[in-house]
Every structure is written in structure tokens, then in C-alpha cells.
Design an enzyme around this catalytic site. Structure first.
Site, PDB file in Angstrom:
ATOM      1  N   GLU A  36       9.654   0.796  10.804  1.00 12.18           N
ATOM      2  CA  GLU A  36      10.678   1.826  10.600  1.00 12.18           C
ATOM      3  C   GLU A  36       9.969   3.159  10.788  1.00 12.18           C
ATOM      4  OE1 GLU A  36      12.456   4.653   9.487  1.00 12.18           O
ATOM      5  OE2 GLU A  36      12.607   3.972   7.398  1.00 12.18           O
ATOM      6  N   CYS A  48      13.140  10.494   7.477  1.00  9.86           N
ATOM      7  CA  CYS A  48      13.057  10.004   8.858  1.00  9.86           C
ATOM      8  C   CYS A  48      14.404  10.114   9.569  1.00  9.86           C
ATOM      9  CB  CYS A  48      12.550   8.580   8.888  1.00  9.86           C
ATOM     10  SG  CYS A  48      13.404   7.519   7.733  1.00  9.86           S
ATOM     11  N   GLU A  69       9.452  15.336  15.860  1.00 10.23           N
ATOM     12  CA  GLU A  69       9.837  15.231  14.454  1.00 10.23           C
ATOM     13  C   GLU A  69       9.026  16.247  13.651  1.00 10.23           C
ATOM     14  OE1 GLU A  69       8.718  11.592  12.303  1.00 10.23           O
ATOM     15  OE2 GLU A  69      10.777  11.530  11.551  1.00 10.23           O
ATOM     16  N   LYS A 114       0.849  -1.209   0.000  1.00 10.11           N
ATOM     17  CA  LYS A 114       0.000   0.000   0.000  1.00 10.11           C
ATOM     18  C   LYS A 114       0.873   1.243   0.000  1.00 10.11           C
ATOM     19  CE  LYS A 114      -1.922   2.810   2.935  1.00 10.11           C
ATOM     20  NZ  LYS A 114      -1.988   4.085   2.199  1.00 10.11           N
TER      21      LYS A 114
HETATM   22  P1  NDP Z   1       1.542   7.810   8.538  1.00  8.40           P
HETATM   23  O1  NDP Z   1       2.286   6.997   9.528  1.00  8.40           O
HETATM   24  O2  NDP Z   1       0.114   8.062   8.779  1.00  8.40           O
HETATM   25  O3  NDP Z   1       1.669   7.146   7.084  1.00  8.40           O
HETATM   26  C1  NDP Z   1       2.501   6.078   6.704  1.00  8.40           C
HETATM   27  C2  NDP Z   1       1.716   5.045   5.921  1.00  8.40           C
HETATM   28  O4  NDP Z   1       0.793   4.370   6.789  1.00  8.40           O
HETATM   29  C3  NDP Z   1       0.857   5.621   4.816  1.00  8.40           C
HETATM   30  O5  NDP Z   1       0.798   4.719   3.734  1.00  8.40           O
HETATM   31  C4  NDP Z   1      -0.480   5.745   5.512  1.00  8.40           C
HETATM   32  O6  NDP Z   1      -1.547   5.873   4.641  1.00  8.40           O
HETATM   33  C5  NDP Z   1      -0.523   4.463   6.295  1.00  8.40           C
HETATM   34  N1  NDP Z   1      -1.454   4.466   7.417  1.00  8.40           N
HETATM   35  C6  NDP Z   1      -2.051   5.520   8.047  1.00  8.40           C
HETATM   36  N2  NDP Z   1      -2.833   5.086   9.059  1.00  8.40           N
HETATM   37  C7  NDP Z   1      -2.742   3.744   9.079  1.00  8.40           C
HETATM   38  C8  NDP Z   1      -3.303   2.718   9.911  1.00  8.40           C
HETATM   39  N3  NDP Z   1      -4.099   3.002  10.930  1.00  8.40           N
HETATM   40  N4  NDP Z   1      -2.967   1.440   9.655  1.00  8.40           N
HETATM   41  C9  NDP Z   1      -2.139   1.128   8.667  1.00  8.40           C
HETATM   42  N5  NDP Z   1      -1.589   2.035   7.834  1.00  8.40           N
HETATM   43  C10 NDP Z   1      -1.866   3.337   8.040  1.00  8.40           C
HETATM   44  O7  NDP Z   1       2.276   9.162   8.315  1.00  8.40           O
HETATM   45  P2  NDP Z   1       1.614  10.523   7.787  1.00  8.40           P
HETATM   46  O8  NDP Z   1       1.641  10.493   6.339  1.00  8.40           O
HETATM   47  O9  NDP Z   1       0.291  10.791   8.432  1.00  8.40           O
HETATM   48  O10 NDP Z   1       2.635  11.570   8.378  1.00  8.40           O
HETATM   49  C11 NDP Z   1       2.512  12.025   9.700  1.00  8.40           C
HETATM   50  C12 NDP Z   1       3.847  12.255  10.326  1.00  8.40           C
HETATM   51  O11 NDP Z   1       4.554  11.025  10.394  1.00  8.40           O
HETATM   52  C13 NDP Z   1       4.776  13.144   9.523  1.00  8.40           C
HETATM   53  O12 NDP Z   1       4.568  14.463   9.811  1.00  8.40           O
HETATM   54  C14 NDP Z   1       6.124  12.663   9.952  1.00  8.40           C
HETATM   55  O13 NDP Z   1       6.503  13.315  11.149  1.00  8.40           O
HETATM   56  C15 NDP Z   1       5.919  11.216  10.225  1.00  8.40           C
HETATM   57  N6  NDP Z   1       6.362  10.346   9.119  1.00  8.40           N
HETATM   58  C16 NDP Z   1       7.505   9.656   9.299  1.00  8.40           C
HETATM   59  C17 NDP Z   1       7.980   8.859   8.283  1.00  8.40           C
HETATM   60  C18 NDP Z   1       9.223   8.098   8.451  1.00  8.40           C
HETATM   61  O14 NDP Z   1       9.756   7.580   7.471  1.00  8.40           O
HETATM   62  N7  NDP Z   1       9.723   7.965   9.628  1.00  8.40           N
HETATM   63  C19 NDP Z   1       7.306   8.747   6.999  1.00  8.40           C
HETATM   64  C20 NDP Z   1       6.074   9.490   6.941  1.00  8.40           C
HETATM   65  C21 NDP Z   1       5.656  10.256   7.966  1.00  8.40           C
HETATM   66  P3  NDP Z   1      -1.988   7.362   4.214  1.00  8.40           P
HETATM   67  O15 NDP Z   1      -0.874   7.918   3.414  1.00  8.40           O
HETATM   68  O16 NDP Z   1      -3.160   7.132   3.409  1.00  8.40           O
HETATM   69  O17 NDP Z   1      -2.245   8.115   5.484  1.00  8.40           O
END
Ligand code: NDP
Length: 490
Positions: free
Chosen positions: A269, A303, A400, A195
Site C-alpha cells: 500500500e 497516502c 507526493e 515493525k
Molecule cells: P518509508 O517507505 O521509508 O517507511 C515506511 C516503513 O518502511 C517504515 O516502517 C520504514 O522504517 C520502513 N522501511 C524503510 N526502509 C525499508 C526497507 N529498505 N525495507 C523494509 N522496510 C523499510 O517512508 P518514509 O518514512 O521514509 O517516508 C518517505 C516518503 O514516503 C514520505 O515523504 C511520503 O511521501 C511517503 N510515505 C507514504 C506513506 C503512505 O502511506 N503511502 C506512508 C509513509 C510515507 P523507518 O520508519 O525506520 O524508515
């Protein structure tokens, strides 16, 4: 008028140094109006759709599916059928053949993918062209090499694939995170349901085309687009054997809670708040480049970004002076322009989050510096920002931000640097800048971080394991270590 003055008068020195636009060709990418879900190598018509946009202009790019629970179930069914129907049993050399093919096709189509990655994600084309694409192909090449050597990778243990892997990736490196996940899973003999993030589904959908071109058997890789609900349906599906998640710590924790007590394997991660530590014997100009690369690369949507700068007090003034001057030379703008250093923020939601945290930094008493910078009128943008006068307790030093925002703190002794660097719930990465090799080794032993760079930052290699401690998650991706979470041992 002296001879020198006459010459100076004639010298063809322009009054201002400006870069002419250098746009990459947008038409390298042919988008469809609408994309389905990629299930069993066919395009499944989704029941619901949403529009994905270009964050630099807010223009719509295409309609994509919002996969429902039933559609996720179909994708998992296709993956199970492919696993039982032969993928797990074909010869490892044959599996390697497919991975090599995918790697080569990614190389051949890399310009097209780079443009799409910048269009849908907002990152500068220079980065998608020189980092995301070469590294994505390199991951497939690397794991192709392991596919028929698993018994050597884990001597005296009999490895076998786990089954169906559910993989959830974020929006900051859509294709690269896909590659980090799919390549080791397939090399180990698993099948996959992936996904992509809601805001950046297009490169994964174009990747489906690569899978067809490589003639990968149907159902070995399935791609379901959608928001967090689609991700949650995948996590909860009873026939998924392993979840690999990259994203926020908050969602990571909720997945861990959901899977507690089940037999599903899990790797997480998650976020980071890395310290980039600059000692007074470091080469300052190189360090400034490393700091800039550490936090402004990919708009800080990284990240492992070096978002907390720890500077030894004796070099604070010259270092921060050089950093501010360097910041003024960063070009913010059109992601498809080859001269752009900092592109668009990935989404309105992320821009709001950055804006809110930056406001908190000012309210709590930190000093803000932003170079003069004209931002485009449409789209989501944030000026590269440095905060000085930051206390460890401020939110901008703890949370973050995931944007182009650096918090500068100081230290006097190496012990103080270690203490401050480790003063975070995260433990993903760190940087150390010093001339002394012994100091690098001493620091690396004491810093609680999964990856530590010395005199460089944000360097990645498929052979090198990546992952965190504490709230940054567990499990490793990359290297031989990255195979282990996709294997069971007899
Ligand atoms: P999320 O953790 O929500 O997104 C990561 C992935 O998980 C996306 O594909 C998301 O889908 C999916 N997801 C969201 N909710 C669920 C759930 N309940 N169960 C399973 N999968 C889910 O990150 P965000 O995009 O909301 O970003 C929010 C914050 O997270 C950022 O501001 C940043 O600080 C941090 N972040 C950190 C990352 C890293 O690599 N460490 C990467 C991305 C974000 P969808 O995109 O549709 O929400």
C-alpha cells in the site's frame, strides 16, 4: 445617540475571537524510560537503542530498541513457534474471542492511546481521539466477526492461514495501520512480526500491553522497533511467509524486487496523488469543507490525501476565494490542544521534504497562498498552503508531498477532468463533488483509483476495502477482500 447606537455601545461583543487553550491531560500516559522488543510476550533487551521524540517540542520521550538482524530472527522464531504450536489450529471462534478482547481493551484505553499517538506523531488530539482510535477498535471488532466465517467468506474454496506475516507500517497512522494489518492476519490464523516506523514506535509498544491484557498466547504477535534496516531484515528473513507493507513507493518497489522469485506473498500500500474533482453544480460550502478535510487532515500525511484539486473553470474564483477564507480559520499548534486543527509535522526529515517541494512550486511559477499564522518556536511546523496557477508538469502536481500543501488545477469538461485526474503514476483515491448521481457513477467508472469518494472525502470503514492501482501498490486492506492476502486456498 439613538436607541440602537446606545444598545450597540453596551453590547458585550469581544474585540477579538480567541480560543482559550483546551489541553488534553498529558499524564494519561505513563511512559517508561526505555522499551525493549516484544518477542514471545516478553520484553527482550535490545543490543542497540535510539531516542524517540515529540515532534511538536523536539523533547525526548523514551528510548526504544533498534532491532538487529539477530533480534528480528528471534521474533520470527517466536512467531513460527506460535503458529506451529497451536494458533493456526485453535478453533476459529477462540481466535475471535481474542480479537474481541483486544477491540474492547482498545476502547477502554482509548484516551490513553489517543494522547500517546498525538505525543509521538504530532497529530491533533481531536483526530487521534475521533478517528484513529475508534477506527482501530472497529477493525478488531470487524475482523473478529470474520474469524469463524472464513468458509462462508470464500464459498467452495478451503481457506487456510499462510503462516508468519511480516508487517511494516508507516508513521502517519501508527496504531490504525497496525490494526489494519494485525486484525485480518490473526482472524485468518496467521502469526505476526510487526515493525512500526522509526519515528512513531510508542503506540505499538503500548499495544503490546493490550496483547498481554487480552492474554493472547505468546508469540502470536511480536513487535520489533527500529529503522529501515530492521524492516529490511524482516523482508529478507527466509522463514517469513508474507510481507504486508505500507509506506513510500520507493521502498515498496525495492521490497518487490527483493521478493521477486521467492515464494513469499506480498501486498503493497504505497503513495498517492489523488485528484479531488469539483464540478460547477457542487454545493460549494460543503465542497470547501471536503477539500480542507481532504488535504489538511493529519497535516496532509495521508497516502489518499486529496492533494490535487481539480476545479471546473466556471466556479474557480468563488471556490478558491472561499477556500482561502476557510484556511485563515485553521488553528495550527499544540497537538494536545482540543482546538487544534493542524498539528506538528512528523519529523525534521519530512519537514525538509515539504519545504523543498514547496520551494520547487514557487520556482516553477505557481502562485503560493499561506494564511497569516504564528507557528510555535520549537518543533516541526508547516503553514497550510495552497498553490494556484499550477501546471500538470510541475513537481507539486506530480510528486507526493505528504504535507499540508494543496495544488489547484482547473478543467472545463468532464472528459478533461478524467484525463487530468488520471495523469499520475499513482492510483489510490479520488473525490468527486457534484449534485448529479449519474455524473458520480460515470466519473467513478473512468477514474483509475482504488477508492472514490463522492461528496465527501477521507471516510474510512473497516467493511470497505482500501488499496490502489499502478504505483500505489496492490492488494486490499479492509472488508472481506482484506482477508484474502492472509489466506491460501486448497
Ligand atoms: P518509508 O517507505 O521509508 O517507511 C515506511 C516503513 O518502511 C517504515 O516502517 C520504514 O522504517 C520502513 N522501511 C524503510 N526502509 C525499508 C526497507 N529498505 N525495507 C523494509 N522496510 C523499510 O517512508 P518514509 O518514512 O521514509 O517516508 C518517505 C516518503 O514516503 C514520505 O515523504 C511520503 O511521501 C511517503 N510515505 C507514504 C506513506 C503512505 O502511506 N503511502 C506512508 C509513509 C510515507 P523507518 O520508519 O525506520 O524508515
Amino acid at each position: 445617540m439613538s436607541e440602537l447606537e446606545r444598545k450597540r455601545d453596551r453590547a458585550p461583543v469581544p474585540a477579538a475571537w480567541e480560543y482559550a487553550p483546551a489541553p488534553e491531560a498529558r499524564d494519561l500516559v505513563q511512559l517508561r524510560e526505555r522499551y525493549g522488543l516484544f518477542v514471545g510476550s516478553e520484553w527482550l533487551e535490545p543490543a542497540e537503542n535510539y531516542t524517540t521524540i515529540d515532534p511538536s517540542s523536539e523533547e525526548p520521550l523514551a528510548e526504544v530498541g533498534q532491532a538487529t538482524r539477530e533480534e528480528v530472527d528471534q521474533a520470527v522464531g517466536a512467531a513460527r513457534e506460535a503458529f506451529d504450536g497451536g494458533w493456526s489450529a485453535i478453533s476459529p471462534a477462540e481466535r475471535a474471542k481474542y480479537l474481541f478482547r483486544i477491540a474492547r481493551i482498545l476502547q477502554e484505553r482509548s484516551r490513553e492511546f489517543a494522547v500517546l499517538e498525538s505525543l509521538n506523531g504530532g497529530k491533533p488530539i481531536r483526530e487521534s481521539r475521533d478517528v484513529d482510535l475508534p477506527l482501530s477498535a472497529a477493525h478488531f471488532f470487524y475482523y473478529a466477526g470474520w474469524a469463524d466465517k472464513l468458509e462462508y467468506a470464500f464459498p467452495n474454496r478451503k481457506p487456510r492461514p499462510i503462516g508468519v506475516a511480516g508487517q511494516i507500517v508507516p508513521w502517519n497512522f501508527p496504531l490504525l495501520m497496525l490494526s489494519w494489518k494485525i486484525a485480518p492476519a490473526l482472524a485468518a490464523g496467521n502469526t505476526v512480526v510487526l515493525k512500526p516506523a522509526e519515528t512513531t514506535p510508542l503506540s505499538a509498544l503500548l499495544f503490546a500491553d493490550v496483547l498481554r491484557q487480552a492474554e493472547l498466547p505468546p508469540g502470536v504477535v511480536n513487535i520489533v522497533t527500529g529503522d529501515g534496516r530492521t524492516g529490511a531484515a524482516l523482508v529478507e528473513h527466509p522463514d517469513v511467509d508474507k510481507i504486508a507493507f505500507t509506506g513510500s513507493t520507493e521502498v515498496g518497489k525495492s521490497i518487490q524486487r527483493e521478493l521477486a522469485g521467492t515464494k513469499k506473498h506480498l501486498t503493497l500500500e504505497l503513495g498517492g496523488k489523488a485528484a479531488n474533482v469539483i464540478f460547477d453544480d457542487a454545493a460549494l460550502d460543503q465542497a470547501v469543507e471536503g477539500i480542507v478535510n481532504g488535504i489538511y487532515f493529519n497535516q496532509g500525511h495521508v497516502c489518499c490525501a486529496g492533494s490535487r484539486l481539480l476545479v471546473q473553470e466556471s466556479i474557480y474564483e468563488p471556490l478558491v476565494g472561499k477556500l482561502k477564507r476557510r484556511l485563515a480559520t485553521l488553528r495550527v499548534g499544540d497537538p494536545l490542544d482540543k482546538n487544534t486543527d493542524v498539528g506538528a509535522i512528523n519529523s525534521r526529515q519530512q519537514l525538509d521534504k515539504i519545504t523543498e517541494l514547496v520551494a520547487s512550486g514557487e520556482e516553477e511559477g505557481a502562485e503560493i497562498y499561506q494564511p497569516p499564522c504564528r507557528l510555535p518556536e520549537k518543533g516541526y511546523w508547516f503553514v497550510p498552503t495552497v498553490f494556484t496557477n499550477v501546471a500538470q508538469s510541475y513537481r507539486i502536481a506530480q510528486e507526493e508531498i505528504f504535507g499540508p500543501v494543496l495544488s489547484v488545477l482547473t478543467f472545463r469538461t468532464p472528459d478533461e477532468a478524467v484525463e487530468k485526474a488520471n495523469n499520475t503514476p499513482y492510483g489510490l483515491s479520488a473525490g468527486v463533488w457534484t449534485e448529479k448521481g449519474s455524473r458520480i457513477l460515470a466519473m467513478a467508472q473512468k477514474l483509475r483509483a482504488g477508492v472514490i469518494w463522492a461528496n465527501t472525502y477521507n471516510r474510512f470503514d473497516p467493511a470497505s476495502p482500501f488499496g490502489g492501482y499502478k504505483e500505489s501498490g496492490f492488494g486490499r486492506e479492509g472488508g472481506r477482500h482484506g482477508l484474502e492476502p492472509y489466506l491460501e486456498f486448497e
